[in-house]
Design a protein around this motif. Structure first.
Motif, PDB file in Angstrom:
ATOM      1  N   ASP A  29      -7.567  12.563  -7.500  1.00  0.00           N
ATOM      2  CA  ASP A  29      -8.272  11.329  -7.839  1.00  0.00           C
ATOM      3  C   ASP A  29      -7.756  10.811  -9.176  1.00  0.00           C
ATOM      4  O   ASP A  29      -7.343  11.584 -10.032  1.00  0.00           O
ATOM      5  CB  ASP A  29      -9.774  11.586  -7.970  1.00  0.00           C
ATOM      6  N   GLU A  50      -3.335   4.514  -1.696  1.00  0.00           N
ATOM      7  CA  GLU A  50      -3.982   5.689  -1.123  1.00  0.00           C
ATOM      8  C   GLU A  50      -3.336   6.084   0.203  1.00  0.00           C
ATOM      9  O   GLU A  50      -3.151   7.272   0.485  1.00  0.00           O
ATOM     10  CB  GLU A  50      -5.478   5.429  -0.952  1.00  0.00           C
ATOM     11  N   LYS A  51      -2.967   5.086   1.013  1.00  0.00           N
ATOM     12  CA  LYS A  51      -2.279   5.372   2.277  1.00  0.00           C
ATOM     13  C   LYS A  51      -0.921   6.021   2.038  1.00  0.00           C
ATOM     14  O   LYS A  51      -0.529   6.959   2.728  1.00  0.00           O
ATOM     15  CB  LYS A  51      -2.091   4.075   3.078  1.00  0.00           C
ATOM     16  N   HIS A  55      -3.390  10.023  -2.790  1.00  0.00           N
ATOM     17  CA  HIS A  55      -4.275  10.027  -3.958  1.00  0.00           C
ATOM     18  C   HIS A  55      -5.428   9.050  -3.732  1.00  0.00           C
ATOM     19  O   HIS A  55      -5.339   8.152  -2.894  1.00  0.00           O
ATOM     20  CB  HIS A  55      -3.505   9.617  -5.211  1.00  0.00           C
ATOM     21  N   LYS A  56      -6.493   9.210  -4.497  1.00  0.00           N
ATOM     22  CA  LYS A  56      -7.648   8.332  -4.390  1.00  0.00           C
ATOM     23  C   LYS A  56      -7.900   7.623  -5.710  1.00  0.00           C
ATOM     24  O   LYS A  56      -7.875   8.253  -6.769  1.00  0.00           O
ATOM     25  CB  LYS A  56      -8.894   9.126  -3.990  1.00  0.00           C
TER      26      LYS A  56
END
Length: 255
Positions: A29, A50-51, A55-56
């Protein structure tokens, strides 16, 4: 199937499982502070980031001055996307960021906008006519777009005449909302809030000539808390790449 082949398949399966586990461990994150004017493009960029990386992104949006105060007070932000270049430079000088990580991710544009079609002409003459009760701007003490709005009014010689009509939002989002809800007939907002893919998305607007206010260079920086976070580094690199650039330009920013 021979024992040797069976063992080979077993090794391949374990190797694949190891890679999958490794990718999960590597995903992380990243908590970021984002200037309010960049809300819409950042949300689009975050989805693709994110795709592509796993990671977020955990984003908080607000006025640049307010976000700076939060950072100084210990907020857990790891990357800062400012609405100016002065604030990240200040954080850098104060030792609050990773040396060498600061860069300009976008150059913002100011626009005079009304939610009513035909209300604002393409030269901004509506300001000289003064036939409005309220003009919305962002707080110039915390928001660079508010500072730019004051510079435009001064350049037009309208500061004193329009001062009684000013309505200040705490950030550029609130300045926009005052106009969108009809609490102000018009206001100075970020072009990115009313523009997408080459057209004004609603109402009417005057895109203020860039020479009428100081360049709104928006810098990003990795903060100390993100120094060892691979997701923070990955996001900053992603912002410099072609996918992010396409989104940034679509909202009217220069690079």
């Amino acid at each position: 199937m021979s024992i040797r082949v069976a063992r080979l398949f077993s090794v391949i399966s374990l190797f694949g499982a190891g890679l999958a586990a490794s990718s999960v461990v590597m995903a992380a994150d990243v908590q970021i502070a984002v200037a309010a004017n960049f809300t819409a493009p950042l949300k689009e960029i975050a989805v693709e980031f994110e795709k592509d990386t796993g990671h977020k992104v955990i984003a908080s949006f607000g006025p640049t001055g307010g976000l700076y105060t939060q950072i100084k007070n210990g907020a857990p932000f790891e990357v800062f996307l400012s609405a100016d270049d002065a604030t990240p430079a200040k954080l850098e000088a104060e030792g609050e960021s990773v040396p060498g990580s600061r860069f300009t991710y976008a150059v913002g544009k100011l626009v005079l906008w009304s939610a009513t079609a035909g209300y604002v002409d393409d030269k901004g003459d509506v300001l000289n006519k003064g036939a409005f009760k309220h003009l919305s701007i962002a707080n110039p003490k915390t928001a660079p777009y508010g500072q730019a709005a004051h510079q435009v009014l001064a350049r037009l010689g309208l500061t004193d005449a329009i001062r009684p009509k000013l309505v200040e939002g705490t950030n550029i989002t609130q300045a926009y909302q005052f106009v969108a809800t009809g609490n102000a007939e018009l206001g100075f907002v970020a072009l990115s809030q009313v523009y997408k893919d080459g057209v004004i998305t609603s109402g009417s607007a005057w895109v203020v000539p860039a020479e009428m206010y100081d360049s709104i260079r928006q810098d990003a920086v990795i903060l100390k808390k993100g120094a060892d976070n691979s997701a923070a580094t990955a996001l900053v690199e992603y912002l410099k790449g072609p996918k992010a650039a396409k989104v940034i330009r679509a909202y009217g920013y220069d690079l």
